[in-house]
Motif scaffolding. Structure first.
Motif, PDB file in Angstrom:
ATOM      1  N   ASN A 130     -10.970  -5.163   0.121  1.00  0.00           N
ATOM      2  CA  ASN A 130     -10.377  -6.308   0.813  1.00  0.00           C
ATOM      3  C   ASN A 130      -9.212  -6.905   0.029  1.00  0.00           C
ATOM      4  OD1 ASN A 130     -11.698  -7.571  -1.263  1.00  0.00           O
ATOM      5  ND2 ASN A 130     -13.072  -8.771   0.018  1.00  0.00           N
ATOM      6  N   HIS A 131      -9.006  -6.455  -1.201  1.00  0.00           N
ATOM      7  CA  HIS A 131      -7.919  -6.960  -2.034  1.00  0.00           C
ATOM      8  C   HIS A 131      -6.678  -6.072  -1.973  1.00  0.00           C
ATOM      9  CE1 HIS A 131      -9.240  -3.779  -4.752  1.00  0.00           C
ATOM     10  NE2 HIS A 131     -10.440  -4.314  -4.735  1.00  0.00           N
ATOM     11  N   CYS A 132      -6.614  -5.172  -1.024  1.00  0.00           N
ATOM     12  CA  CYS A 132      -5.505  -4.212  -0.940  1.00  0.00           C
ATOM     13  C   CYS A 132      -4.209  -4.911  -0.512  1.00  0.00           C
ATOM     14  CB  CYS A 132      -5.847  -3.109   0.051  1.00  0.00           C
ATOM     15  SG  CYS A 132      -4.625  -1.782   0.065  1.00  0.00           S
ATOM     16  N   PRO A 133      -3.132  -4.709  -1.280  1.00  0.00           N
ATOM     17  CA  PRO A 133      -1.859  -5.335  -0.909  1.00  0.00           C
ATOM     18  C   PRO A 133      -1.249  -4.684   0.339  1.00  0.00           C
ATOM     19  CG  PRO A 133      -1.567  -3.928  -2.820  1.00  0.00           C
ATOM     20  CD  PRO A 133      -3.032  -3.954  -2.523  1.00  0.00           C
ATOM     21  N   THR A 134      -0.376  -5.417   0.987  1.00  0.00           N
ATOM     22  CA  THR A 134       0.226  -4.984   2.245  1.00  0.00           C
ATOM     23  C   THR A 134       0.999  -3.677   2.115  1.00  0.00           C
ATOM     24  OG1 THR A 134       0.391  -7.282   2.931  1.00  0.00           O
ATOM     25  CG2 THR A 134       1.752  -5.703   4.125  1.00  0.00           C
ATOM     26  N   ASP A 135       1.763  -3.503   1.025  1.00  0.00           N
ATOM     27  CA  ASP A 135       2.564  -2.281   0.904  1.00  0.00           C
ATOM     28  C   ASP A 135       1.700  -1.025   0.838  1.00  0.00           C
ATOM     29  OD1 ASP A 135       1.700  -2.957  -1.676  1.00  0.00           O
ATOM     30  OD2 ASP A 135       3.672  -2.737  -2.597  1.00  0.00           O
ATOM     31  N   ILE A 136       0.588  -1.094   0.150  1.00  0.00           N
ATOM     32  CA  ILE A 136      -0.330   0.055   0.077  1.00  0.00           C
ATOM     33  C   ILE A 136      -1.002   0.251   1.441  1.00  0.00           C
ATOM     34  CG2 ILE A 136      -2.440   0.940  -0.994  1.00  0.00           C
ATOM     35  CD1 ILE A 136      -0.469   0.860  -3.167  1.00  0.00           C
ATOM     36  N   GLN A 137      -1.446  -0.839   2.043  1.00  0.00           N
ATOM     37  CA  GLN A 137      -2.103  -0.774   3.353  1.00  0.00           C
ATOM     38  C   GLN A 137      -1.177  -0.131   4.386  1.00  0.00           C
ATOM     39  OE1 GLN A 137      -5.308  -1.832   3.708  1.00  0.00           O
ATOM     40  NE2 GLN A 137      -5.404  -1.237   5.831  1.00  0.00           N
ATOM     41  N   GLN A 138       0.101  -0.482   4.370  1.00  0.00           N
ATOM     42  CA  GLN A 138       1.056   0.093   5.322  1.00  0.00           C
ATOM     43  C   GLN A 138       1.223   1.598   5.114  1.00  0.00           C
ATOM     44  OE1 GLN A 138       4.461  -2.427   4.663  1.00  0.00           O
ATOM     45  NE2 GLN A 138       3.879  -3.829   6.316  1.00  0.00           N
ATOM     46  N   LYS A 139       1.332   2.036   3.853  1.00  0.00           N
ATOM     47  CA  LYS A 139       1.439   3.477   3.565  1.00  0.00           C
ATOM     48  C   LYS A 139       0.197   4.214   4.076  1.00  0.00           C
ATOM     49  CE  LYS A 139       4.408   3.801  -0.489  1.00  0.00           C
ATOM     50  NZ  LYS A 139       5.088   2.544  -0.337  1.00  0.00           N
ATOM     51  N   TYR A 140      -0.953   3.605   3.820  1.00  0.00           N
ATOM     52  CA  TYR A 140      -2.206   4.222   4.256  1.00  0.00           C
ATOM     53  C   TYR A 140      -2.231   4.372   5.779  1.00  0.00           C
ATOM     54  CZ  TYR A 140      -7.182   4.890   5.066  1.00  0.00           C
ATOM     55  OH  TYR A 140      -8.394   5.377   5.496  1.00  0.00           O
ATOM     56  N   GLN A 141      -1.825   3.332   6.486  1.00  0.00           N
ATOM     57  CA  GLN A 141      -1.814   3.388   7.947  1.00  0.00           C
ATOM     58  C   GLN A 141      -0.846   4.459   8.458  1.00  0.00           C
ATOM     59  OE1 GLN A 141      -4.058   2.072   9.815  1.00  0.00           O
ATOM     60  NE2 GLN A 141      -4.969   1.000   8.086  1.00  0.00           N
ATOM     61  N   GLN A 142       0.289   4.638   7.779  1.00  0.00           N
ATOM     62  CA  GLN A 142       1.237   5.693   8.156  1.00  0.00           C
ATOM     63  C   GLN A 142       0.597   7.078   8.020  1.00  0.00           C
ATOM     64  OE1 GLN A 142       4.495   4.852   5.510  1.00  0.00           O
ATOM     65  NE2 GLN A 142       5.391   3.334   6.875  1.00  0.00           N
ATOM     66  N   TYR A 143      -0.110   7.305   6.928  1.00  0.00           N
ATOM     67  CA  TYR A 143      -0.784   8.592   6.744  1.00  0.00           C
ATOM     68  C   TYR A 143      -1.882   8.798   7.790  1.00  0.00           C
ATOM     69  CZ  TYR A 143       1.570   9.849   2.402  1.00  0.00           C
ATOM     70  OH  TYR A 143       2.504  10.216   1.470  1.00  0.00           O
TER      71      TYR A 143
END
Length: 163
Positions: A130-143
């Motif tokens: 739940n502490h994941c920053p937005t930039d990492i979360q966005q990359k993950y969603q792209q993959y």
């Protein structure tokens, strides 16, 4: 090589090291020899394990990990890799245990293959943190949108007694 650190047994025949950008081409060659197309950027933090030769000096890279800095200040762990002939000896765990404290106090996130969830669990990574920053979360969603079935896992040093 720089920041050499000879590790205690059971890995005394190895040298763990934080590589400098001027040696990243050597790391890229290691990845290519293992079948991966990787181009390490100068902004990354790269940690490797060298095997020690008969003369007692480091010889060839046998494991590597890339930490890619993100705009949030966190790191994205990419391309944790152990040479095919050296797998199953605990080298990936040893490399992460060596390198994670060196990227402190930043958090580290990775996109793990599902069968590696237990491996990352044992090292203190959390699934879907739940502490994941937005930039990492966005990359993950792209993959994920491209059909990758990877798992988002995160490590925070503060959750593991490092201050």
């Amino acid at each position: 090589m720089s920041e050499l650190l000879q590790t205690p047994s059971p890995h005394s025949e190895m040298v763990f090291c934080a590589e400098q950008p001027e040696r990243y081409a050597v790391v890229d060659r290691f990845y290519r020899a293992q079948g991966y197309k990787v181009k390490t950027a100068a902004s990354e933090s790269v940690y490797v394990i060298y095997g020690v030769g008969g003369t007692g000096g480091p010889t060839e890279i046998i494991a590597a990990a890339r930490y890619v800095p993100q705009s949030s200040g966190h790191f994205w762990l990419r391309n944790l890799l152990v040479a095919k002939e050296r797998r199953g000896q605990g080298l990936a765990s040893a490399l992460l245990q060596y390198s994670l404290p060196l990227i402190y106090p930043k958090g580290c996130y990775c996109f793990a293959l599902p069968h590696l969830k237990g491996f990352y669990d044992r090292l203190g990574y959390e699934l879907e943190p739940n502490h994941c920053p937005t930039d990492i979360q966005q990359k993950y969603q792209q993959y994920r949108a491209r059909g990758r079935d990877w798992l988002l896992m995160g490590y925070l040093a503060s959750n593991h007694g490092q201050t």
